[in-house]
Design an enzyme around this catalytic site. Structure first.
Site, short mmCIF file in Angstrom:
data_model
loop_
_atom_site.label_atom_id
_atom_site.label_comp_id
_atom_site.label_asym_id
_atom_site.label_seq_id
_atom_site.Cartn_x
_atom_site.Cartn_y
_atom_site.Cartn_z
N HIS A 1 49.97 -58.23 -81.24
CA HIS A 1 48.87 -57.27 -81.33
C HIS A 1 49.19 -56.01 -80.51
CE1 HIS A 1 44.41 -56.39 -81.59
NE2 HIS A 1 44.77 -55.61 -80.58
N GLU A 2 49.60 -56.22 -79.27
CA GLU A 2 49.87 -55.06 -78.40
C GLU A 2 51.09 -54.28 -78.89
OE1 GLU A 2 47.62 -54.17 -76.47
OE2 GLU A 2 46.50 -56.05 -76.50
#
Ligand code: ATP
Length: 499
Positions: free
Chosen positions: A336-337
């Site tokens: 996600h990051e």
């Protein structure tokens, strides 16, 4: 308080008459009563007991620490405007000769922690005045009339203190003025109305006597809430904005608070000023303090760059938490990051400062961006890129897991608010609109069209960088942190490979 007083005044004489009537000798009681009442008033007049005296003591405690304008970083415009206004107080005779109306109130507006209280203290030093401080909430009481009497006492104290200390002027600083200075509605908040009326009356009477000149400085971050009677000419008619500092301001605040702290060689405060976009003076002070604590924990003699970097994260996101995340969850957070980071680096090269997958505050992971240059106008392209960065996390989850998680909630809130901004600024296919002219369905359709198109673009971008995901993922899982420079190396390396 008042009600009890009235009850006592009514009840005591009746009781005495009744006792005398049934034959009790009331003389000793009367004697003791008179003695205690006079003792009470004697102590009170010396400033020992009671609500007022307590309040006075409180404000006395906060009196002059000798602070000058040099100890306030940034805020050059606000300091200049303020000193110009304060010259009115100093050059009193000259002003009187020209028939200029004396200045009574200065209103400082701006976000919390930007140095409004510091400004008021420095103003007292600059004008050689007595300094008294109170906060709007100190005037708020359940009983009608107490707030008003506190305002009266504050002004009285200013006069007596100035006379005692042999000063010509006094500055009264009222923080959170919006608590008592909100728009009067004459309804439920009668107590607030009375307090405000008393403040207005005191302000009107400031320059009628021979006593010391009194200047009221007040601070608020909700100027629009204030009653117009407070803002009219002759009252708070000087408004000075104390805004969040720009990069130069941040650097000078850091310099001021760094003076009593040892800094390791090679540490660049300039870099810290760049990375702390949007921080207030109070937050910057906290960054340096936290950095010093990190240095102490590691038993270092001086503060190093990595201590400052961790301190920025702490002030921005909260303390590292001990949340033990499951391996699976950690992996999802990493993808996600990285999704955010890759889009950010592609649309704005050099913008990623750090990617982290250790939980901090409420976040399970986060990307720290190098802030863009301070600017206040945004183009459509720029906002669309920002939306893509916000959608990057969810897009990456879709690519690698085939679906999203609740981790994108904040990202979507950001994206939606940016779409709203675009709509209100006439940057969408709806053209220039007034929200009342458009139906909810139309807004909804446009909103979805924009977000779907940008989500598609985001996924296309990320799809080209699967290799970067793989390589950065390994580092992140091992180290939990990936610096911007290492990340850019991986990105460049992959680009070369695919070329
Ligand atoms: P609030 O609105 O919350 O009352 P404020 O604007 O009055 O906040 P201050 O109380 O003046 O903020 O600032 C809090 C602390 O932040 C100060 O004691 C100081 O350490 C630091 N600070 C804030 N602004 C500055 C500045 N411009 N220069 C140096 N230090 C600052």
């Amino acid at each position: 308080m008042n009600r009890w007083k009235e009850l006592c005044i009514g009840f005591v004489p009746v009781l005495l008459i009744f006792l005398a009537f049934i034959g009790v000798n009331v003389m000793p009681l009367l004697f003791v009563g008179v003695l205690s009442v006079s003792l009470f008033f004697m102590i009170r007049s010396r400033g020992g007991v009671g609500v007022t005296a307590g309040g006075e003591r409180k404000s006395k405690n906060r009196t002059p620490s000798y602070l000058t304008f040099d100890q306030i970083g940034g805020q050059d415009r606000a300091k200049r405007e303020l000193t110009e206004a304060l010259d009115f107080l100093i050059k009193h005779d000259q002003i009187q000769k020209l028939g200029i109306r004396p200045l009574k109130g200065i209103l400082l507006t701006g976000p919390p922690g930007t140095g409004k209280t510091l400004m008021a203290k420095a103003a007292a030093h600059y004008t050689n005045s007595v300094y008294l401080a109170a906060s709007g909430s100190e005037f708020v009481e359940m009983y009608v009339g107490v707030g008003a009497s506190r305002v009266r006492d504050l002004f009285k104290e200013a006069r007596t203190r100035a006379a005692k200390e042999g000063k010509d002027s006094a500055i009264i600083f009222i923080d959170e003025i919006d608590v008592i200075g909100g728009k009067r509605d004459g309804g439920q908040h009668r107590e607030y109305d009375q307090t405000l009326n008393q403040l207005l009356t005191e302000m009107d009477g400031i320059h009628t006597g021979d006593g010391p000149r009194i200047l009221i400085m007040a601070a608020t971050n909700r100027k629009e809430m204030l009653d117009s009677a407070l803002l009219r000419p002759g009252r708070f008619d000087r408004h000075i904005e104390v805004d969040l500092p720009d990069k130069k301001g941040r650097l000078s605040i850091l310099d001021i608070h760094m003076k009593n702290k040892p800094l390791a060689a090679g540490v660049s405060l300039d870099k810290i000023a760049e990375q702390t976009f949007g921080f207030s003076g109070a937050q910057l002070e906290s960054v340096l303090n936290e950095a010093a604590i990190y240095a102490l924990r590691e038993e270092k003699e001086a503060i190093e760059q990595q201590h400052l970097a961790s301190a920025i994260d702490k002030v921005m996101m909260g303390e590292r938490t001990d949340k033990e995340t499951a391996q699976e969850e950690k992996e999802r957070v990493a993808y996600h990051e990285l999704g955010h980071a890759i889009v950010a680096e592609i649309v704005r090269p050099g913008s990623v400062s750090q990617v982290t997958v250790s939980p901090r505050g409420k976040a399970l992971g986060y990307v720290r961006h190098n802030p863009p240059k301070d600017h206040y106008l945004y183009t459509k392209d720029y906002i669309e890129q920002q939306i893509m960065i916000a959608l990057g996390g969810a897009a990456a989850e879709e690519i690698f897991y085939g679906g999203r998680s609740t981790g994108s909630r904040n990202d979507f809130e950001q994206a939606l608010s940016m779409v709203r901004n675009m709509m209100d600024s006439g940057l969408t296919s709806l053209g220039i609109i007034d929200r009342d002219m458009v139906t909810k369905e139309e807004l909804m359709r446009e909103n979805s069209a924009i977000l779907e198109a940008l989500m598609l673009r985001t996924k296309q971008v990320l799809g080209q960088y699967r290799n970067v995901f793989d390589q950065s993922f390994d580092v992140l899982m091992k180290e939990e942190v990936l610096s911007g420079d290492t990340f850019r190396d991986l990105l460049g390396h992959t680009a070369e490979q695919s070329a």
